[in-house]
Design a protein around this motif. Sequence first.
Motif: not given
Length: 513
Positions: A3, A5, A9, A12, A25, A69
């Motif tokens: 994970t 930036d 996420c 989503s 994931s 997103d």
Amino acid sequence: MLTNDSTLCPGSILDSGNTRYRIVSVLGQGGFGITYLVMGELKVGNVTTEAKFAIKEHYPELYCSRKGDTVVPKADNLKEYTRSKSDFMAEAKKLHSLGTQNENIVKVNEVFESNGTVYYVMQYINGRSLSSYVESKGRLEYGEAISLLEPIFDAVDFLHKSRINHLDIKPDNIMLHEGIDGVTPVLIDFGMSVHFRKNGEKTSPKGLQGVSEGYSPLEQYAGIKEFNPATDIYSLAATLLYTLTGEKPRSAAEIRLSDVRTALSGKAPANAVESICKAMNKSYEDRTSSVALLKSDLDISRTDDDNRTKVINVGDEGKKRYIGYIFICLAVILAVVAAFVFWPSGEKDVSEHPSETEAMNDSIATIEEKNDIESPQSPSGKEEEAASVPLPEAKPEQNHSVAETSTPLPAKVNAGNNSHSSLDRTSSAQAPAKPAPTSGKLQLGYGTWTGGIRNGKPDGKGKLVFSSSHRVDRSTSQEANPGDYFIATYDNGDLISGKLYDSAGNLIKTIIP
């Protein structure tokens, strides 16, 4: 779980218009894309259920950033981002087509645009990579390595027939998918692959160039500009070397063939060692030029009846035939004794009793067939179970595109392309031996071939010097002038590949049917 930036996420939602996908994931992230494990909603009749998929997102981190997103190209890299997006879309469409035609190439279900970028939906591979398997188990025996890699050989051969270079074949990009029928090796990650037209041009202006240290040949470091199966052949051989030694090969600039021979000493048959060396030659002109020739050099034979493979050990096969002949002789003796004991009194012509003669012949034929279809031993000298690859508990695998690593592999290998089968049931006495190839000069009327010869035709590698204007080969319309020469590889008169040069030694054209 990966994970940061730059990734979407967990939780989503991606909507393709056909299916809604929920991100679980991150499976892997590279310079040009991010791969997610997702759950997709499927409707079966009146029931809505979920299934696992892998989705790859176009995200070239050098050329873009994420706002919420949405993927946004950087102002000064708009041209590079647009070209990369076009390449990514071409990769997805190409995979969608290829996967439907070959079970050992990763399947793509659909392609769609969202969040300012492109996504494609792949099969979720329930298994681990070949590199993870070797790391957990240690180096593989020769028979097991061939059993796992032979389907990948065929998948690459399929790509080459479509004029596609994969350009990133390595243990990390070979997944061992666990399905109902066992383990199926699957070739993934076509991010560096290039598709060529027959005229030698790329089908898309692909900008991405790269190498994988230890698995890419020297010519790939300079960038691939023309279709060349030998480039992928090097990667296949280096991958086989890794499975047999458990150690990553040194880079193409550093590794020597003497290093390869030393590393494989006692780990593979002598002919296989030399075949791997030939396939890892620094010069692609001296390297094995096709998958078919690589399989032939490694003594991997395919039967036509069930599309399966077998690694043949000639020494062990000879022993089995010898034992079979003993049984045949015993059967003949017993038949003769039985005929003498139970024959009716008085002189009889054998022709009056064809059924008894036929019965004796049928008995011999049955024993011959039983002997011929016995499975030979593997080159290691131990009896192999057909299609048996015991796979231990996997270590968790990090940073891979489409792998889940928690499930141990079952003991049975998929009975498709990668399982073993019986030998050709035609006895050696019935099948005429192929004429052995020779070396020398062959006058063709329009030029002179110097190299391998079989059945009066060019065979293997050699050089054709043209004495008059003539078409280079029946498979091409390319014309050669007097003094031009053709460095080529043939299989009993059929062109595998070659390069046409003018009399000054300048390359005119690479010709691959």
